[in-house]
Scaffold this active site. Structure first.
Site, PDB file in Angstrom:
ATOM      1  N   LYS A  66       2.722  -1.047   8.926  1.00 40.94           N
ATOM      2  CA  LYS A  66       4.015  -0.557   8.426  1.00 40.94           C
ATOM      3  C   LYS A  66       5.098  -0.837   9.450  1.00 40.94           C
ATOM      4  O   LYS A  66       4.896  -0.653  10.659  1.00 40.94           O
ATOM      5  CB  LYS A  66       3.897   0.948   8.162  1.00 40.94           C
ATOM      6  CG  LYS A  66       5.194   1.623   7.804  1.00 40.94           C
ATOM      7  CD  LYS A  66       5.751   2.419   8.964  1.00 40.94           C
ATOM      8  CE  LYS A  66       7.147   2.925   8.691  1.00 40.94           C
ATOM      9  NZ  LYS A  66       7.725   3.594   9.866  1.00 40.94           N
ATOM     10  N   SER A  67       6.256  -1.266   8.975  1.00 38.39           N
ATOM     11  CA  SER A  67       7.437  -1.358   9.820  1.00 38.39           C
ATOM     12  C   SER A  67       8.664  -1.346   8.918  1.00 38.39           C
ATOM     13  O   SER A  67       8.598  -1.813   7.785  1.00 38.39           O
ATOM     14  CB  SER A  67       7.421  -2.643  10.639  1.00 38.39           C
ATOM     15  OG  SER A  67       8.644  -2.752  11.340  1.00 38.39           O
ATOM     16  N   TYR A  96       3.181   9.793  -0.521  1.00 36.16           N
ATOM     17  CA  TYR A  96       4.270   9.197   0.263  1.00 36.16           C
ATOM     18  C   TYR A  96       5.617   9.408  -0.434  1.00 36.16           C
ATOM     19  O   TYR A  96       6.668   9.245   0.196  1.00 36.16           O
ATOM     20  CB  TYR A  96       4.062   7.691   0.488  1.00 36.16           C
ATOM     21  CG  TYR A  96       2.781   7.289   1.188  1.00 36.16           C
ATOM     22  CD1 TYR A  96       1.960   8.235   1.802  1.00 36.16           C
ATOM     23  CD2 TYR A  96       2.385   5.954   1.232  1.00 36.16           C
ATOM     24  CE1 TYR A  96       0.780   7.853   2.425  1.00 36.16           C
ATOM     25  CE2 TYR A  96       1.200   5.572   1.861  1.00 36.16           C
ATOM     26  CZ  TYR A  96       0.395   6.519   2.435  1.00 36.16           C
ATOM     27  OH  TYR A  96      -0.769   6.129   3.048  1.00 36.16           O
ATOM     28  N   ASN A 103       4.374  -9.249  12.255  1.00 41.85           N
ATOM     29  CA  ASN A 103       3.073  -8.772  11.787  1.00 41.85           C
ATOM     30  C   ASN A 103       2.465  -9.673  10.721  1.00 41.85           C
ATOM     31  O   ASN A 103       1.282  -9.547  10.395  1.00 41.85           O
ATOM     32  CB  ASN A 103       3.205  -7.337  11.238  1.00 41.85           C
ATOM     33  CG  ASN A 103       3.638  -6.338  12.297  1.00 41.85           C
ATOM     34  OD1 ASN A 103       3.580  -6.623  13.494  1.00 41.85           O
ATOM     35  ND2 ASN A 103       4.083  -5.167  11.876  1.00 41.85           N
ATOM     36  N   LYS A 110      -2.591   5.986  -4.394  1.00 40.31           N
ATOM     37  CA  LYS A 110      -3.671   6.938  -4.090  1.00 40.31           C
ATOM     38  C   LYS A 110      -3.349   8.306  -4.661  1.00 40.31           C
ATOM     39  O   LYS A 110      -2.172   8.706  -4.708  1.00 40.31           O
ATOM     40  CB  LYS A 110      -3.853   7.075  -2.572  1.00 40.31           C
ATOM     41  CG  LYS A 110      -3.744   5.775  -1.805  1.00 40.31           C
ATOM     42  CD  LYS A 110      -4.019   5.952  -0.319  1.00 40.31           C
ATOM     43  CE  LYS A 110      -3.651   4.687   0.434  1.00 40.31           C
ATOM     44  NZ  LYS A 110      -2.223   4.599   0.822  1.00 40.31           N
ATOM     45  N   ASP A 144       0.843  -1.197   0.000  1.00 38.18           N
ATOM     46  CA  ASP A 144       0.000   0.000   0.000  1.00 38.18           C
ATOM     47  C   ASP A 144       0.879   1.248   0.000  1.00 38.18           C
ATOM     48  O   ASP A 144       1.579   1.521   0.969  1.00 38.18           O
ATOM     49  CB  ASP A 144      -0.903   0.003   1.243  1.00 38.18           C
ATOM     50  CG  ASP A 144      -1.892   1.165   1.225  1.00 38.18           C
ATOM     51  OD1 ASP A 144      -2.982   0.994   0.644  1.00 38.18           O
ATOM     52  OD2 ASP A 144      -1.554   2.239   1.753  1.00 38.18           O
ATOM     53  N   ARG A 193       9.936  -7.130  12.846  1.00 38.24           N
ATOM     54  CA  ARG A 193       8.527  -6.758  13.062  1.00 38.24           C
ATOM     55  C   ARG A 193       7.666  -7.107  11.860  1.00 38.24           C
ATOM     56  O   ARG A 193       6.508  -7.478  12.008  1.00 38.24           O
ATOM     57  CB  ARG A 193       8.430  -5.267  13.366  1.00 38.24           C
ATOM     58  CG  ARG A 193       8.826  -4.951  14.788  1.00 38.24           C
ATOM     59  CD  ARG A 193       8.723  -3.474  15.025  1.00 38.24           C
ATOM     60  NE  ARG A 193       8.876  -3.137  16.434  1.00 38.24           N
ATOM     61  CZ  ARG A 193       8.993  -1.891  16.876  1.00 38.24           C
ATOM     62  NH1 ARG A 193       8.968  -0.879  16.021  1.00 38.24           N
ATOM     63  NH2 ARG A 193       9.114  -1.653  18.158  1.00 38.24           N
TER      64      ARG A 193
HETATM   65  P1  NAD Z   1       0.585   1.421  11.882  1.00 38.81           P
HETATM   66  O1  NAD Z   1      -0.588   1.330  12.782  1.00 38.81           O
HETATM   67  O2  NAD Z   1       0.814   0.360  10.876  1.00 38.81           O
HETATM   68  O3  NAD Z   1       1.869   1.590  12.824  1.00 38.81           O
HETATM   69  C1  NAD Z   1       3.166   1.688  12.306  1.00 38.81           C
HETATM   70  C2  NAD Z   1       4.166   1.966  13.400  1.00 38.81           C
HETATM   71  O4  NAD Z   1       4.006   1.035  14.472  1.00 38.81           O
HETATM   72  C3  NAD Z   1       5.573   1.758  12.871  1.00 38.81           C
HETATM   73  O5  NAD Z   1       6.153   2.986  12.549  1.00 38.81           O
HETATM   74  C4  NAD Z   1       6.316   1.095  14.003  1.00 38.81           C
HETATM   75  O6  NAD Z   1       6.950   2.101  14.754  1.00 38.81           O
HETATM   76  C5  NAD Z   1       5.249   0.495  14.855  1.00 38.81           C
HETATM   77  N1  NAD Z   1       5.207  -0.982  14.711  1.00 38.81           N
HETATM   78  C6  NAD Z   1       4.938  -1.719  13.595  1.00 38.81           C
HETATM   79  N2  NAD Z   1       4.936  -3.025  13.864  1.00 38.81           N
HETATM   80  C7  NAD Z   1       5.204  -3.139  15.188  1.00 38.81           C
HETATM   81  C8  NAD Z   1       5.320  -4.242  16.055  1.00 38.81           C
HETATM   82  N3  NAD Z   1       5.151  -5.488  15.625  1.00 38.81           N
HETATM   83  N4  NAD Z   1       5.587  -3.989  17.366  1.00 38.81           N
HETATM   84  C9  NAD Z   1       5.754  -2.737  17.819  1.00 38.81           C
HETATM   85  N5  NAD Z   1       5.631  -1.640  17.037  1.00 38.81           N
HETATM   86  C10 NAD Z   1       5.367  -1.835  15.731  1.00 38.81           C
HETATM   87  O7  NAD Z   1       0.509   2.868  11.218  1.00 38.81           O
HETATM   88  P2  NAD Z   1       0.580   3.509   9.783  1.00 38.81           P
HETATM   89  O8  NAD Z   1       1.885   3.315   9.138  1.00 38.81           O
HETATM   90  O9  NAD Z   1       0.083   4.887   9.973  1.00 38.81           O
HETATM   91  O10 NAD Z   1      -0.540   2.713   8.953  1.00 38.81           O
HETATM   92  C11 NAD Z   1      -0.265   1.575   8.163  1.00 38.81           C
HETATM   93  C12 NAD Z   1      -0.450   1.900   6.691  1.00 38.81           C
HETATM   94  O11 NAD Z   1      -1.754   2.436   6.451  1.00 38.81           O
HETATM   95  C13 NAD Z   1       0.483   2.995   6.164  1.00 38.81           C
HETATM   96  O12 NAD Z   1       1.800   2.552   5.965  1.00 38.81           O
HETATM   97  C14 NAD Z   1      -0.238   3.391   4.910  1.00 38.81           C
HETATM   98  O13 NAD Z   1       0.000   2.438   3.906  1.00 38.81           O
HETATM   99  C15 NAD Z   1      -1.697   3.345   5.367  1.00 38.81           C
HETATM  100  N6  NAD Z   1      -2.205   4.668   5.797  1.00 38.81           N
HETATM  101  C16 NAD Z   1      -3.146   5.263   5.020  1.00 38.81           C
HETATM  102  C17 NAD Z   1      -3.670   6.486   5.378  1.00 38.81           C
HETATM  103  C18 NAD Z   1      -4.731   7.116   4.525  1.00 38.81           C
HETATM  104  O14 NAD Z   1      -5.063   8.293   4.711  1.00 38.81           O
HETATM  105  N7  NAD Z   1      -5.284   6.399   3.578  1.00 38.81           N
HETATM  106  C19 NAD Z   1      -3.226   7.150   6.541  1.00 38.81           C
HETATM  107  C20 NAD Z   1      -2.255   6.519   7.321  1.00 38.81           C
HETATM  108  C21 NAD Z   1      -1.769   5.273   6.942  1.00 38.81           C
END
Ligand code: NAD
Length: 283
Positions: free
Chosen positions: A233-234, A51, A243, A76, A46, A239
């Site tokens: 995301k990571s 981005y 995940n 997007k 995604d 991780r």
């Molecule tokens: P997320 O909820 O996936 O959290 C990511 C963060 O959590 C990482 O930076 C990392 O620090 C931490 N993390 C990840 N795996 C972990 C684990 N196993 N243990 C501990 N910490 C961990 O947040 P996100 O990146 O905001 O959302 C995921 C995806 O959603 C984005 O990468 C993007 O593709 C999408 N997104 C879309 C929109 C939109 O407006 N459409 C907005 C935000 C995100």
């Protein structure tokens, strides 16, 4: 090889229920992260024009030695490109950056109701062109409210394949999810672990202890059992692996309910309010 279930969308296509999100991965590090995710087994990425890392996604797929059709790719539309000719140019840019002749899914990233005279319907009609010429296998929206989805339906017979919205235990967003369910629009849950902020919640850590899984796995499994599509995301392969390991355990109905009880409604939102968000970054 993948154990990730497919979800069938309203347009008849399928999407892996679990993917890898690349928001906030710096462009120069994206190819490596995507390649690592694909090596682990992820087959759904995604990304978004805003981005700035679509080129890294395309490169990561090639570096992993995978054919383009082995990976489901979503992008997007840039908030600054809602006008028809801008949207067409921006979409051409997405395909060029990915090095691909199509995307699997293309979304209007934000409805921006206070911009462009609130006219996201005209923008949607342009996405319909991309679907008609096959360059977007599916089209959908992101951050749309039920009222905004209604407005779309009043001017177009094309049902968005997905609505990608903020969903996590602190902001369950069940009204918009229910609208989607009633209208054939699959929900994609962004920030599924609230960018990590839900992982030390005592309700989550208690369940994690009982089921012998990490808090992230428990929260991601909650989404999977609710039927939503997720792409945590990571940047760390460890991780990413964690995940990805969501399909060899179950949460009981009681655990599901305990996590759902964490919902704080709009107070629990971590991202912006789609009714007022109007940010247009430089291109
Ligand atoms: P997320 O909820 O996936 O959290 C990511 C963060 O959590 C990482 O930076 C990392 O620090 C931490 N993390 C990840 N795996 C972990 C684990 N196993 N243990 C501990 N910490 C961990 O947040 P996100 O990146 O905001 O959302 C995921 C995806 O959603 C984005 O990468 C993007 O593709 C999408 N997104 C879309 C929109 C939109 O407006 N459409 C907005 C935000 C995100």
């Amino acid at each position: 090889m993948s154990h990730v279930p497919d979800i069938t969308l309203d347009d008849g296509t399928t999407i892996p229920q679990l993917g890898f999100g690349v928001y906030q991965i710096p462009p120069a590090q994206t190819a490596e992260a995507v390649r690592a995710a694909l090596d682990i087994g992820y087959r759904h990425i995604d990304t978004a024009q805003m981005y700035g890392n679509e080129a890294g996604v395309g490169q990561g797929i090639r570096d992993a030695g995978l054919a383009r059709d082995q990976v489901y790719v979503t992008s997007k539309l840039h908030n600054g490109a809602h006008r028809p000719d801008d949207a067409r140019r921006a979409f051409d840019g997405t395909l060029a950056a990915l090095g691909s002749d199509h995307v699997d899914l293309f979304l209007i990233h934000w409805p921006l109701p206070t911009r462009y005279d609130g006219d996201f319907l005209t923008t949607w009609k342009v996405l319909e062109e991309f679907a008609a010429d096959g360059r977007a296998r599916s089209i959908g929206v992101s951050n749309f409210t039920a009222a905004q989805l209604d407005k779309l339906a009043s001017g177009s017979s094309t049902v968005p394949a997905v609505n990608q919205i903020e969903v996590h235990p602190y902001h369950a967003n069940d009204d918009v999810r229910a609208y989607g369910q009633a209208h054939g629009i699959a929900t994609e849950a962004w920030s599924p672990i609230a960018q990590g902020q839900v992982l030390d919640d005592p309700a989550v850590t208690a369940i994690a202890g009982e089921v012998d899984r990490t808090p992230a796995q428990v929260v991601l499994r909650w989404h999977i059992q609710r039927g939503d599509i997720v792409f945590p995301k990571s940047s760390s392969p460890q991780r990413m692996r964690e995940n990805f390991a969501l399909f060899d355990f179950d949460l009981t109905a009681d655990w599901m309910a305990a996590i759902s009880a964490l919902d704080r409604g709009v107070e629990g939102r971590r991202g912006p309010d789609p009714e007022t968000f109007d940010w247009i970054p430089d291109r």
